[in-house]
Design a protein around this motif. Sequence first.
Motif, PDB file in Angstrom:
ATOM      1  N   VAL A   1      10.196   2.045   0.606  1.00 23.53           N
ATOM      2  CA  VAL A   1       9.459   2.417   1.809  1.00 23.53           C
ATOM      3  C   VAL A   1      10.332   2.131   3.029  1.00 23.53           C
ATOM      4  O   VAL A   1      10.870   1.037   3.175  1.00 23.53           O
ATOM      5  CB  VAL A   1       8.136   1.614   1.907  1.00 23.53           C
ATOM      6  CG1 VAL A   1       7.379   1.981   3.168  1.00 23.53           C
ATOM      7  CG2 VAL A   1       7.278   1.848   0.668  1.00 23.53           C
TER       8      VAL A   1
ATOM      9  N   ASP B   1       8.180   3.785   8.382  1.00 27.84           N
ATOM     10  CA  ASP B   1       6.857   4.094   7.826  1.00 27.84           C
ATOM     11  C   ASP B   1       5.939   2.874   7.908  1.00 27.84           C
ATOM     12  O   ASP B   1       4.752   2.993   8.213  1.00 27.84           O
ATOM     13  CB  ASP B   1       6.976   4.571   6.376  1.00 27.84           C
ATOM     14  CG  ASP B   1       7.701   5.905   6.265  1.00 27.84           C
ATOM     15  OD1 ASP B   1       7.772   6.646   7.272  1.00 27.84           O
ATOM     16  OD2 ASP B   1       8.224   6.208   5.169  1.00 27.84           O
ATOM     17  N   ILE B   2       6.516   1.692   7.632  1.00 24.27           N
ATOM     18  CA  ILE B   2       5.730   0.461   7.742  1.00 24.27           C
ATOM     19  C   ILE B   2       5.333   0.247   9.205  1.00 24.27           C
ATOM     20  O   ILE B   2       4.185  -0.078   9.500  1.00 24.27           O
ATOM     21  CB  ILE B   2       6.528  -0.750   7.213  1.00 24.27           C
ATOM     22  CG1 ILE B   2       6.852  -0.556   5.722  1.00 24.27           C
ATOM     23  CG2 ILE B   2       5.750  -2.047   7.429  1.00 24.27           C
ATOM     24  CD1 ILE B   2       7.875  -1.527   5.176  1.00 24.27           C
TER      25      ILE B   2
ATOM     26  N   GLU C   1       2.488   2.405  10.122  1.00 23.69           N
ATOM     27  CA  GLU C   1       1.254   1.974   9.461  1.00 23.69           C
ATOM     28  C   GLU C   1       0.616   0.785  10.181  1.00 23.69           C
ATOM     29  O   GLU C   1      -0.602   0.700  10.292  1.00 23.69           O
ATOM     30  CB  GLU C   1       1.549   1.614   7.998  1.00 23.69           C
ATOM     31  CG  GLU C   1       0.357   1.153   7.202  1.00 23.69           C
ATOM     32  CD  GLU C   1      -0.677   2.227   6.909  1.00 23.69           C
ATOM     33  OE1 GLU C   1      -1.813   1.855   6.589  1.00 23.69           O
ATOM     34  OE2 GLU C   1      -0.373   3.431   6.997  1.00 23.69           O
TER      35      GLU C   1
ATOM     36  N   ASN D   1      -5.283   8.009  -2.455  1.00 28.70           N
ATOM     37  CA  ASN D   1      -4.437   6.817  -2.522  1.00 28.70           C
ATOM     38  C   ASN D   1      -5.178   5.521  -2.208  1.00 28.70           C
ATOM     39  O   ASN D   1      -4.637   4.629  -1.566  1.00 28.70           O
ATOM     40  CB  ASN D   1      -3.226   6.943  -1.578  1.00 28.70           C
ATOM     41  CG  ASN D   1      -2.374   8.136  -1.929  1.00 28.70           C
ATOM     42  OD1 ASN D   1      -2.099   8.369  -3.098  1.00 28.70           O
ATOM     43  ND2 ASN D   1      -1.963   8.894  -0.933  1.00 28.70           N
TER      44      ASN D   1
ATOM     45  N   ASN E   1       0.830  -1.213   0.000  1.00 24.36           N
ATOM     46  CA  ASN E   1       0.000   0.000   0.000  1.00 24.36           C
ATOM     47  C   ASN E   1       0.863   1.260   0.000  1.00 24.36           C
ATOM     48  O   ASN E   1       0.598   2.200  -0.751  1.00 24.36           O
ATOM     49  CB  ASN E   1      -0.933   0.019   1.207  1.00 24.36           C
ATOM     50  CG  ASN E   1      -2.023  -1.017   1.101  1.00 24.36           C
ATOM     51  OD1 ASN E   1      -2.358  -1.485   0.013  1.00 24.36           O
ATOM     52  ND2 ASN E   1      -2.573  -1.411   2.231  1.00 24.36           N
ATOM     53  N   LEU E   2       1.888   1.292   0.848  1.00 22.73           N
ATOM     54  CA  LEU E   2       2.750   2.475   0.929  1.00 22.73           C
ATOM     55  C   LEU E   2       3.570   2.629  -0.348  1.00 22.73           C
ATOM     56  O   LEU E   2       3.794   3.749  -0.823  1.00 22.73           O
ATOM     57  CB  LEU E   2       3.672   2.380   2.157  1.00 22.73           C
ATOM     58  CG  LEU E   2       2.962   2.485   3.512  1.00 22.73           C
ATOM     59  CD1 LEU E   2       3.885   2.053   4.637  1.00 22.73           C
ATOM     60  CD2 LEU E   2       2.448   3.897   3.736  1.00 22.73           C
ATOM     61  N   HIS E   3       3.999   1.530  -0.917  1.00 26.23           N
ATOM     62  CA  HIS E   3       4.776   1.587  -2.168  1.00 26.23           C
ATOM     63  C   HIS E   3       3.920   2.105  -3.317  1.00 26.23           C
ATOM     64  O   HIS E   3       4.388   2.855  -4.171  1.00 26.23           O
ATOM     65  CB  HIS E   3       5.357   0.205  -2.499  1.00 26.23           C
ATOM     66  CG  HIS E   3       6.191   0.187  -3.732  1.00 26.23           C
ATOM     67  ND1 HIS E   3       5.731  -0.285  -4.940  1.00 26.23           N
ATOM     68  CD2 HIS E   3       7.458   0.628  -3.965  1.00 26.23           C
ATOM     69  CE1 HIS E   3       6.676  -0.156  -5.850  1.00 26.23           C
ATOM     70  NE2 HIS E   3       7.726   0.404  -5.280  1.00 26.23           N
TER      71      HIS E   3
ATOM     72  N   SER F   1      -5.044   1.400   2.532  1.00 28.47           N
ATOM     73  CA  SER F   1      -5.285   1.014   3.930  1.00 28.47           C
ATOM     74  C   SER F   1      -6.734   1.263   4.345  1.00 28.47           C
ATOM     75  O   SER F   1      -7.366   2.229   3.914  1.00 28.47           O
ATOM     76  CB  SER F   1      -4.356   1.819   4.841  1.00 28.47           C
ATOM     77  OG  SER F   1      -4.633   1.538   6.184  1.00 28.47           O
TER      78      SER F   1
ATOM     79  N   GLU G   1       1.591   4.277  -3.142  1.00 25.69           N
ATOM     80  CA  GLU G   1       1.415   5.726  -2.997  1.00 25.69           C
ATOM     81  C   GLU G   1       2.589   6.502  -3.562  1.00 25.69           C
ATOM     82  O   GLU G   1       2.412   7.568  -4.131  1.00 25.69           O
ATOM     83  CB  GLU G   1       1.245   6.090  -1.519  1.00 25.69           C
ATOM     84  CG  GLU G   1      -0.054   5.606  -0.925  1.00 25.69           C
ATOM     85  CD  GLU G   1      -0.143   5.881   0.570  1.00 25.69           C
ATOM     86  OE1 GLU G   1       0.610   6.726   1.086  1.00 25.69           O
ATOM     87  OE2 GLU G   1      -0.983   5.233   1.227  1.00 25.69           O
ATOM     88  N   THR G   2       3.816   6.002  -3.376  1.00 22.69           N
ATOM     89  CA  THR G   2       5.001   6.782  -3.737  1.00 22.69           C
ATOM     90  C   THR G   2       5.810   6.200  -4.880  1.00 22.69           C
ATOM     91  O   THR G   2       6.560   6.922  -5.521  1.00 22.69           O
ATOM     92  CB  THR G   2       5.950   6.882  -2.529  1.00 22.69           C
ATOM     93  OG1 THR G   2       6.419   5.569  -2.199  1.00 22.69           O
ATOM     94  CG2 THR G   2       5.259   7.509  -1.327  1.00 22.69           C
TER      95      THR G   2
END
Length: 177
Positions: A28, A32-33, A36, A99, A19-21, A125, A23-24
């Motif tokens: 990551v 940050d993980i 989350e 996102n 999910n974080l990857h 998320s 977004e950007t």
Amino acid sequence: MSSIELTSSQKTILTALINLHRETEDAVKGEDIAAEVDRNPGTIRNQMQSLKALQLVEGVPGPKGGYKPTANAYEALDVNQMDEPAFVPLFHDGEEVENANVDEIDLSSVHHPELCRAEIHIQGSVREFHEGDEVTVGPTPLSKLVIEGVVDGKDDTGNILILRIEDMRAPVGDASH
């Protein structure tokens, strides 16, 4: 379906990484993980070593480093990885969720109006969603389906919202099939 058996913790961490990857599109950071999934950064580093050994993540060294999911990670979680997925918006209490994209809608009990439920599978998320929150999904690309409902439950690991459907509509005859 992948033959790799992941623990619940590994699935949660891998899902957060994906999910974080998304977004950007950059590596990551473990911190940050950790934020989350509400875990200690040391725990994340330890889990990442096992996920690297399983070839589900790759480490990126340097100041802009961190972790990136491999193609195997998407397969292990049974997540479709498309270059340009169709966009299906998601609204949380009237505000569009940045996102996030709706990946799948599973309807259940449609024959029983008082018990009509939908499982909304999300790329992104679901941590900020809570029972009783109002959610609107859609319109979907082909049928222009819009679903309005209230969160009845959620699965953080699978990024799934369970909605009690209050309204569902789609243009009849106009759909671009």
